[in-house]
Design an enzyme around this catalytic site. Structure first.
Site, short mmCIF file in Angstrom:
data_model
loop_
_atom_site.label_atom_id
_atom_site.label_comp_id
_atom_site.label_asym_id
_atom_site.label_seq_id
_atom_site.Cartn_x
_atom_site.Cartn_y
_atom_site.Cartn_z
N ASP A 182 2.04 -55.54 22.52
CA ASP A 182 0.64 -55.13 22.67
C ASP A 182 -0.28 -55.58 21.55
O ASP A 182 0.02 -55.39 20.37
CB ASP A 182 0.54 -53.59 22.67
CG ASP A 182 1.06 -52.96 23.92
OD1 ASP A 182 1.32 -53.68 24.90
OD2 ASP A 182 1.21 -51.73 23.93
N ASN B 14 1.72 -52.74 19.13
CA ASN B 14 2.89 -51.94 19.46
C ASN B 14 3.92 -52.83 20.13
O ASN B 14 3.58 -53.88 20.69
CB ASN B 14 2.50 -50.79 20.40
CG ASN B 14 3.45 -49.60 20.33
OD1 ASN B 14 4.52 -49.68 19.73
ND2 ASN B 14 3.06 -48.50 20.96
N HIS C 115 -4.85 -52.41 17.31
CA HIS C 115 -3.69 -51.55 17.53
C HIS C 115 -2.57 -52.43 18.08
O HIS C 115 -2.75 -53.08 19.11
CB HIS C 115 -4.08 -50.45 18.52
CG HIS C 115 -2.97 -49.54 18.92
ND1 HIS C 115 -2.79 -48.29 18.35
CD2 HIS C 115 -2.00 -49.67 19.85
CE1 HIS C 115 -1.77 -47.69 18.91
NE2 HIS C 115 -1.26 -48.51 19.84
N GLU D 100 -4.21 -54.19 21.22
CA GLU D 100 -5.30 -53.42 21.79
C GLU D 100 -6.42 -53.36 20.75
O GLU D 100 -6.16 -53.14 19.57
CB GLU D 100 -4.86 -52.01 22.17
CG GLU D 100 -3.94 -51.98 23.38
CD GLU D 100 -3.66 -50.56 23.85
OE1 GLU D 100 -4.17 -50.16 24.91
OE2 GLU D 100 -2.92 -49.85 23.14
N ASP E 128 6.28 -46.31 20.44
CA ASP E 128 6.19 -45.55 19.18
C ASP E 128 6.37 -46.44 17.96
O ASP E 128 6.90 -46.00 16.94
CB ASP E 128 7.21 -44.41 19.14
CG ASP E 128 7.01 -43.41 20.27
OD1 ASP E 128 5.85 -43.22 20.69
OD2 ASP E 128 8.00 -42.82 20.73
N GLU F 179 7.38 -54.51 26.29
CA GLU F 179 5.94 -54.76 26.17
C GLU F 179 5.60 -55.15 24.74
O GLU F 179 6.19 -54.62 23.79
CB GLU F 179 5.18 -53.49 26.58
CG GLU F 179 3.68 -53.65 26.67
CD GLU F 179 3.03 -52.42 27.31
OE1 GLU F 179 3.53 -51.97 28.36
OE2 GLU F 179 2.04 -51.91 26.75
#
Length: 285
Positions: free
Chosen positions: A106, A123, A121, A108, A131, A104
């Site tokens: 990301d 990731n 955010h 956000e 993490d 994934e």
């Protein structure tokens, strides 16, 4: 971006691991590119497919998913985020595969009180493990107008960009024993949802439903630099000789822009969180 010097023959084993991929040709039309998946009418497409909006109220949020899945690509989307008091709301925009060991990538967007900055955010998950959070504020108001958010994913690195400015790079560090997303095709997902238990100032500020419905808007989707498919039976080869995006990384000037963003606007970096990793930072750090 500067062309990364790499043996282009390395691409074929990566693509053959999951099949053959087609160069994407559709861009911009949400009817052609996406399916609305939830929200019971709270997500809608307008302007002959050129604009998509997601809304959130006390009953439900909403979201959509790409018709195609991707194995590498430079994918752009313009977003205009929830205006005003957006505390407790999250607009998610990401690539993800399926299964218990999913990959994934990301973006956000965590809302805030009126006048307070949004938090971006980011990731990266590999093999079902994330993490790897990095968080930023922005140098503009992301609710006043549309801005372009780009995921540039190739065998060399994953680059997160905002209006063409790189904010983060996750490099392929397989030589260090770090997993890298290269074998699992991913679809594009986006949603607007309520997450006031954690989204705004660690969950201290809750959503104010008096401001509902909340709305995020999307336009100018572009996946033309990508390898994709619509079904399991329609792979054709992506030609690495004709896809310079497949082998690019940042040049010195672009690293300079990223350093400016990280020096001025980064608010969290997992690679400097020694309290979180008392036995040593992750290998890629």
């Amino acid at each position: 971006m500067a062309v990364f010097v790499a043996k282009q023959s390395l691409l074929l084993p990566l693509l053959l691991a999951v099949g053959f991929f087609a160069v994407a040709v559709s861009a911009g039309n949400f009817y052609e590119s996406f399916d609305i998946t939830w929200g019971d009418g709270r997500a809608n497409i307008f302007d002959n497919g050129q604009l998509l909006t997601c809304t959130l109220d006390k009953i439900s949020g909403s979201g959509f998913i790409s018709k195609k899945e991707y194995l590498f690509g430079k994918i752009d989307m313009k977003l205009k985020l929830v205006a005003g008091n957006s505390a407790g709301t999250v607009a998610a925009y990401y690539l993800s595969s399926k299964g218990t060991t999913w990959d994934e990538i990301d973006f956000e967007f965590l809302g805030n009180l009126t006048g307070q900055p949004y938090t971006i955010h980011t990731n990266v998950y590999t093999g079902g493990k994330g993490d790897r959070e990095m968080q930023f504020h922005l140098w503009f108001d992301p609710t006043a107008d549309f801005h372009t958010y780009t995921i540039h994913w190739n065998p060399v690195n994953i680059i997160f960009l905002v209006d063409g400015v790189p904010i983060r790079v996750f490099k392929n560090n397989e030589k260090l024993g770090v997993l890298y997303p290269k074998n699992q095709p991913m679809k594009i997902y986006s949603s607007l949802w309520e997450a006031d238990e954690w989204a705004t100032q660690g969950g201290r500020v809750k959503i104010d439903w008096n401001n509902a419905p909340f709305k995020a808007s999307y336009k100018n989707f572009n996946d033309q630099s990508s390898c994709s498919r619509r079904s399991n039976s329609t792979w054709v080869t992506c030609d690495p000789n004709n896809n310079s995006w497949m082998w690019t990384s940042l040049n010195a000037a672009e690293y300079g822009k990223m350093k400016w963003v990280q020096d001025e606007f980064m608010i969290y970096n997992y690679c400097t969180d020694f309290k979180r990793f008392p036995h040593g930072l992750p290998k890629e750090c």
